[in-house]
Design a protein around this motif. Structure first.
Motif: not given
Length: 267
Positions: A28-31, A38-50, A71-81
């Protein structure tokens, strides 16, 4: 932070490779961390905050976020899935301006199919390999198709008075909040509150409040599967057309069309 995680241990081990990683979030948290690529981030199946040092970004389905190297960043998904698809690119000497700053962009059908094609890959793609060539083509496409950097980010309030005001807004999004009454409630004149918002966060109150409401609307549409008219009321819009128009200005599509895009991802 666990130093064995792929994003710490593996992404930057080979300077010239493109690194690929597809998997469920699994946490539920990538610190907070950063990469030399550089990172290209694409997600499916829920809400993600960066979260970066200055802003919180909302990454909705059928959109990707570009995070430049360093760029320092953390990732906060709504679900582990939540499914996460990542491509990490070495920085070129003559990067287009688009790729020098973080941003969130819609994914068109061609880009979506190319991203899904990379699903079978994981790890370093060696320079000169067929997979590297395909991944490079994805990056090369971005300046051509990413014309609209969406305003799906909120700056962090730093002034303690605005921190309290922002918390009040969070708790009362469904209410018809009048700017004059809000200013009075927190001891400001309308003009002084306007100046403080611009100075502290770089955007006006109206911009901040509008983005906050639409981000909450996206959560309700995705997580709660609430109908559009109920979502509009839940974030303070008495008029569904007004809500739909505001949603369109920020996301480039109507709430109903956005939900249809969600269904496509499930097929």
């Amino acid at each position: 932070m666990d130093s064995d995680k792929y994003y710490i241990k593996n992404v930057d081990t080979e300077q010239d490779s493109i690194y690929c990683h597809h998997d469920l979030m699994g946490e539920l948290l990538i610190p907070a961390h950063q990469h030399k690529k550089s990172q290209m981030l694409y997600t499916e199946g829920g809400i993600v905050y960066v979260e970066t040092e200055n802003k919180t970004y909302f990454l909705p389905a059928r959109h990707f976020m570009w995070i430049p190297a360093g760029i320092s960043h953390s990732i906060h998904p709504s679900s582990e899935d939540v499914m996460m698809r990542n491509l990490y690119f070495p920085t070129d000497k003559n990067e287009p301006d688009l790729l020098l700053k973080e941003g969130i962009y819609p994914v068109n059908e061609v880009l979506l199919q190319m991203l899904l094609f990379t699903n079978r890959w994981n790890g370093n793609l060696e320079k000169g390999s067929p997979n590297y060539t395909i991944a490079s083509a994805i990056k090369a496409m971005l300046p051509e198709i990413c014309k609209n950097n969406l305003s799906l980010a909120l700056p962090f309030p730093k002034d303690p008075r605005l921190v309290k005001l922002a918390a009040f807004l969070d708790a009362n999004l469904a209410e018809n909040i009048k700017y004059s009454e809000l200013a009075d409630r927190f001891g400001f004149s309308e003009r002084s509150l306007h100046r403080l918002f611009l100075k502290d966060m770089g955007i006006s109150f109206i911009q901040y409040f509008t983005i906050k409401r639409i981000l909450k609307a996206l959560e309700l549409l995705i997580e709660k599967k609430a109908p559009v008219n109920e979502v509009a009321l839940a974030v303070g819009y008495n008029s569904v057309p007004t809500f739909s128009n505001t949603f369109f200005k920020l996301l480039g599509q109507r709430p109903s069309d956005y939900l249809k895009g969600q269904e496509i991802l499930k097929k």
